[in-house]
Scaffold this motif. Sequence first.
Motif, PDB file in Angstrom:
ATOM      1  N   LYS A   5       0.785  -1.229   0.000  1.00 37.83           N
ATOM      2  CA  LYS A   5       0.000   0.000   0.000  1.00 37.83           C
ATOM      3  C   LYS A   5       0.821   1.285   0.000  1.00 37.83           C
ATOM      4  CE  LYS A   5      -3.769  -2.417   2.343  1.00 37.83           C
ATOM      5  NZ  LYS A   5      -3.079  -3.704   2.440  1.00 37.83           N
ATOM      6  N   GLU A   8       0.646   5.808   1.353  1.00 42.06           N
ATOM      7  CA  GLU A   8      -0.738   6.056   1.746  1.00 42.06           C
ATOM      8  C   GLU A   8      -1.185   5.046   2.795  1.00 42.06           C
ATOM      9  OE1 GLU A   8      -2.388   5.888  -2.253  1.00 42.06           O
ATOM     10  OE2 GLU A   8      -3.151   7.913  -1.932  1.00 42.06           O
ATOM     11  N   TRP A  61      -8.073  -1.168  -2.243  1.00 44.44           N
ATOM     12  CA  TRP A  61      -6.742  -1.071  -2.842  1.00 44.44           C
ATOM     13  C   TRP A  61      -6.668  -1.865  -4.137  1.00 44.44           C
ATOM     14  CZ3 TRP A  61      -3.206   2.213  -0.840  1.00 44.44           C
ATOM     15  CH2 TRP A  61      -3.446   2.677   0.466  1.00 44.44           C
ATOM     16  N   GLU A  63      -4.041  -2.594  -7.708  1.00 42.28           N
ATOM     17  CA  GLU A  63      -2.653  -2.519  -8.164  1.00 42.28           C
ATOM     18  C   GLU A  63      -2.611  -2.341  -9.671  1.00 42.28           C
ATOM     19  OE1 GLU A  63       1.562  -5.005  -7.904  1.00 42.28           O
ATOM     20  OE2 GLU A  63      -0.234  -5.730  -6.875  1.00 42.28           O
ATOM     21  N   SER A  64      -1.753  -1.446 -10.130  1.00 37.84           N
ATOM     22  CA  SER A  64      -1.562  -1.223 -11.560  1.00 37.84           C
ATOM     23  C   SER A  64      -0.098  -0.917 -11.808  1.00 37.84           C
ATOM     24  CB  SER A  64      -2.435  -0.061 -12.051  1.00 37.84           C
ATOM     25  OG  SER A  64      -2.211   0.191 -13.431  1.00 37.84           O
ATOM     26  N   LYS A  67       2.082  -0.530  -8.799  1.00 35.00           N
ATOM     27  CA  LYS A  67       1.857   0.564  -7.862  1.00 35.00           C
ATOM     28  C   LYS A  67       0.472   0.444  -7.232  1.00 35.00           C
ATOM     29  CE  LYS A  67       4.826   3.823 -10.358  1.00 35.00           C
ATOM     30  NZ  LYS A  67       4.897   5.149 -11.037  1.00 35.00           N
ATOM     31  N   HIS A  69      -3.093   1.756  -5.692  1.00 35.44           N
ATOM     32  CA  HIS A  69      -4.046   2.844  -5.883  1.00 35.44           C
ATOM     33  C   HIS A  69      -5.247   2.576  -4.990  1.00 35.44           C
ATOM     34  CE1 HIS A  69      -1.986   4.221  -9.604  1.00 35.44           C
ATOM     35  NE2 HIS A  69      -1.726   2.931  -9.741  1.00 35.44           N
ATOM     36  N   GLN A  70      -5.690   3.567  -4.245  1.00 35.09           N
ATOM     37  CA  GLN A  70      -6.850   3.373  -3.377  1.00 35.09           C
ATOM     38  C   GLN A  70      -8.001   4.241  -3.844  1.00 35.09           C
ATOM     39  OE1 GLN A  70      -8.219   5.642  -1.013  1.00 35.09           O
ATOM     40  NE2 GLN A  70      -6.670   7.251  -1.041  1.00 35.09           N
ATOM     41  N   ARG A  71      -9.202   3.667  -3.784  1.00 41.78           N
ATOM     42  CA  ARG A  71     -10.425   4.362  -4.152  1.00 41.78           C
ATOM     43  C   ARG A  71     -11.468   4.087  -3.070  1.00 41.78           C
ATOM     44  NH1 ARG A  71      -7.032   5.776  -7.165  1.00 41.78           N
ATOM     45  NH2 ARG A  71      -7.052   5.891  -9.452  1.00 41.78           N
ATOM     46  N   VAL A  95      -8.182   1.974 -13.030  1.00 46.97           N
ATOM     47  CA  VAL A  95      -7.739   0.728 -12.421  1.00 46.97           C
ATOM     48  C   VAL A  95      -8.866   0.021 -11.674  1.00 46.97           C
ATOM     49  CG1 VAL A  95      -6.866   1.995 -10.389  1.00 46.97           C
ATOM     50  CG2 VAL A  95      -5.999  -0.289 -10.902  1.00 46.97           C
TER      51      VAL A  95
END
Length: 243
Positions: A5, A8, A61, A63-64, A67, A69-71, A95
């Motif tokens: 993660k 962040e 969470w 992953e792309s 890396k 990415h959280q939404r 993503v």
Amino acid sequence: MGVAKGWEGVVLKLLRGKDFTFTVTGAEQVTEHYRRVHLSDGGLLAAAGESLHPTMWVRVWFESEGKPHQRAYTLVDPDPAAGTFTLEFALHDGVASRWARDAKPGDTIDATVHGTGFTAPAPAPERLLVIGDAASLPAINSLLDAFPQTPATIWLETQHDSDAGLPVRVDAARHEVRRVRRGGSALVEEVKAQLPALIDDPASAYVWLACDTTTTRTLTAYLRKELALPKQRVNGLGYWRAA
């Protein structure tokens, strides 16, 4: 294996965010641009206990390219007894949408719970005034469910023809949906033209809005400064940033 993660995740952990792993149990395509993914909760709802509330959301969470990415997504139909809930995705090129399109039973996804909250307006409003779009529709539905006897007027910004099939949980006897096609400042203009007629007393009105960040800021300032609604009677959330 969960998604690393990054910074962040470290910040959320320092702020006492709690981590859970969800497992996909099924998925359904609601419209061409809207998808529903069903999940088991990994113990989230039991841990939430009495803090489970309308419009509750989690940081998911993805992953792309290596890396994280959280939404943020609202829990839809949480069932503490069964340990299940649903997430709904307004699909676009991103993503989270790519993950939702491919989600199948047995897939897992990590999430962090931190910072979510909801304070019911007091006194209770005679009418809910709600402004949102496909991204905030799960929260809108959760809000309507939380006030089952309260009339509501909903301005819903739409983008695609298929948005006519979005699962808005309305009761024709109590709810009015005013659909506004996305384009320029159309939503802001519609709300400014129509909403004042629905407010008799700014101190008792209640407006909940969750749109793109710019629209949310513009309308929040309008409600507070020009219509004189008290701070506690406006709940404004910027759900996404326009490209």
